[in-house]
Design an enzyme around this catalytic site. Structure first.
Site, PDB file in Angstrom:
ATOM      1  N   ASP A 120       0.806  -1.226   0.000  1.00 28.69           N
ATOM      2  CA  ASP A 120       0.000   0.000   0.000  1.00 28.69           C
ATOM      3  C   ASP A 120       0.838   1.274   0.000  1.00 28.69           C
ATOM      4  O   ASP A 120       0.317   2.362   0.258  1.00 28.69           O
ATOM      5  CB  ASP A 120      -0.957   0.007   1.202  1.00 28.69           C
ATOM      6  N   ASP A 180      -6.447  -4.203  -6.416  1.00 28.04           N
ATOM      7  CA  ASP A 180      -6.169  -2.884  -5.829  1.00 28.04           C
ATOM      8  C   ASP A 180      -4.718  -2.444  -6.062  1.00 28.04           C
ATOM      9  O   ASP A 180      -4.403  -1.266  -6.113  1.00 28.04           O
ATOM     10  CB  ASP A 180      -6.392  -2.882  -4.301  1.00 28.04           C
TER      11      ASP A 180
HETATM   12  N1  GLY Z   1      -7.209  -1.650  -0.876  1.00 21.00           N
HETATM   13  C1  GLY Z   1      -8.226  -2.054  -0.020  1.00 21.00           C
HETATM   14  C2  GLY Z   1      -9.591  -1.623  -0.384  1.00 21.00           C
HETATM   15  O1  GLY Z   1      -9.892  -1.127  -1.431  1.00 21.00           O
HETATM   16  O2  GLY Z   1     -10.434  -1.810   0.459  1.00 21.00           O
END
Ligand code: GLY
Length: 401
Positions: A120, A180
């Site tokens: 992330d 994601d």
């Molecule tokens: N990256 C995690 C979400 O979109 O919840």
């Protein structure tokens, strides 16, 4: 801030201030003047947030089940969105209060630059430091971003050709890659342009190519999680984590894909990425998977639709992506993409989604869903919806002027 944008924005604002005594967003907003009313309301809310979060050393993520603001430490994947919102507010409104607070809420994250335990990094550092550097050219921000990008590359597996997403759930997955993760590649492209190190470019392209190969179904929807064997590089299984089922189309996942492949085309000009973004758009709009107000339910296959929670964050991400994607296609498609994006923004700015109630504190948008299966952040304000909403507003204002 772009001078033309600033001038146009304030002319409309002055006009509205003298002709209109109702500054709340209209239920049915329809045009550019109404967007300026929304922007004014955004500004009020964000100034309120600065008072509300005074002295906090963590950043806000959501409203919890007790109606309280949930603050998260820098390691949380959502820690960069509030500083990002403040940077965008400075860009949009030019008020130095936003600059000061954006800086204060950004520097909380510095230690994440060496945190290699998460994919992330892009969400955290590019939304905060990335916007900060874009707007200020501060060399300290630049150094932190470059170090962050190198840290992210340590998660790349040559055999698989992807960055590893999560380190948790090791009993279930060996090398999980989630859709994601496309979003974190933007930081790597930035680092490539800044340093000239082709490592960043190669990793991004490899990850995006593998994701096209293994994440998408025949109907152009995507799986959430693809698990790989790190020894052979082969796909082991395809699952969901936040969606309704392994085979379903989790709404925010589709939004990340649309945004991610639009960004890939911007950075590489490779048509295969544009085609992928267009296919995702087809899934969302041509196959009529979007509800009438264009704010998706949390999963396109949720069994109880229409009595299922919405995900306003997915809508905001899609709108922002479409304002970019429209620039890469022929005029008739461009018009359609901008119209869909406008209609999403109008829905989100309506009384249904835009927060005006005290219980939503300083958040802009209500009705996002983080993880329905995890019973976490269901139908509540979440900070990344605000981030992509204000980004979409800025993109719209730029297009209109
Ligand atoms: N990256 C995690 C979400 O979109 O919840």
């Amino acid at each position: 801030m772009n001078a033309m944008r600033k001038i146009s924005f304030f002319i409309v604002l002055i006009f509205l201030t003298v002709t209109c005594d109702n500054s709340k967003p209209a239920t049915q907003i329809k045009n550019e003047n109404d967007i300026s009313v929304v922007s004014e309301e955004v500004s009020k809310k964000l100034k309120q947030s600065i008072n509300e979060y005074q002295g906090m050393t963590e950043n806000p993520r959501n409203i919890d089940e007790n109606g309280e603001v949930n603050f998260v430490p820098s390691r949380d994947w959502c820690s960069g969105f509030y500083p990002g919102v403040l940077w965008y507010a400075w860009e949009l409104f030019g008020d130095s209060i936003y600059l000061e607070q954006a800086h204060n809420h950004t520097i909380i994250l510095e230690k994440e630059k060496i945190n290699g335990k998460t994919h992330d990094m892009g969400f955290k550092m590019y939304c905060s430091y990335g916007n900060g550097y874009r707007l200020t050219n501060d060399s300290a921000y630049r150094a932190i971003l470059i170090e962050s990008a190198y840290t992210l590359t340590t998660r790349f597996n040559e055999k698989i050709g992807c960055l590893r997403s999560w380190d948790h759930n090791t009993d279930k997955w060996d090398f999980p890659v989630i859709i994601d993760n496309m979003m974190n590649l933007e930081l790597l492209f930035w680092a490539f342009k800044e340093t000239g190190d082709s490592l960043f470019y190669k990793i991004s392209v490899s990850h995006a190519d593998k994701t096209i190969e293994n994440h998408f179904r025949a109907d152009n929807s995507s799986f959430h999680v693809v698990d790989y064997d790190p020894e052979t590089g082969r796909v082991v299984k395809k699952n969901t984590h936040q969606g309704y089922s392994d085979e379903s189309a989790w709404a925010r996942g589709q939004a990340w894909g649309l945004y991610g492949y639009t960004m890939m085309y911007r950075e590489t000009k490779d048509e295969k990425y544009l085609n992928q973004a267009l296919k995702i758009n087809d899934f969302l709009f041509i196959d009529k998977n979007m509800p009438e107000d264009l704010v998706p339910y949390w999963d396109f296959d949720a069994p109880g639709i229409p009595d299922e929670p919405r995900d306003a964050s997915a809508a905001a991400i899609i709108a922002s992506a479409l304002y970019e994607l429209g620039n890469y296609v022929e005029p008739d498609k461009k018009e359609m993409f901008f119209e869909n994006a406008d209609n999403i923004v109008y829905s989100l700015a309506s009384d249904t989604y835009f927060c005006s109630e005290a219980e939503t504190h300083s958040f802009l948008l209500d009705h996002s869903t983080g993880s329905k299966p995890g019973n976490s952040e269901v139908d509540t304000p979440i900070i990344y919806a605000d981030y992509y909403f204000i980004e979409a507003l800025i993109r719209k204002i730029d297009i209109d002027h």
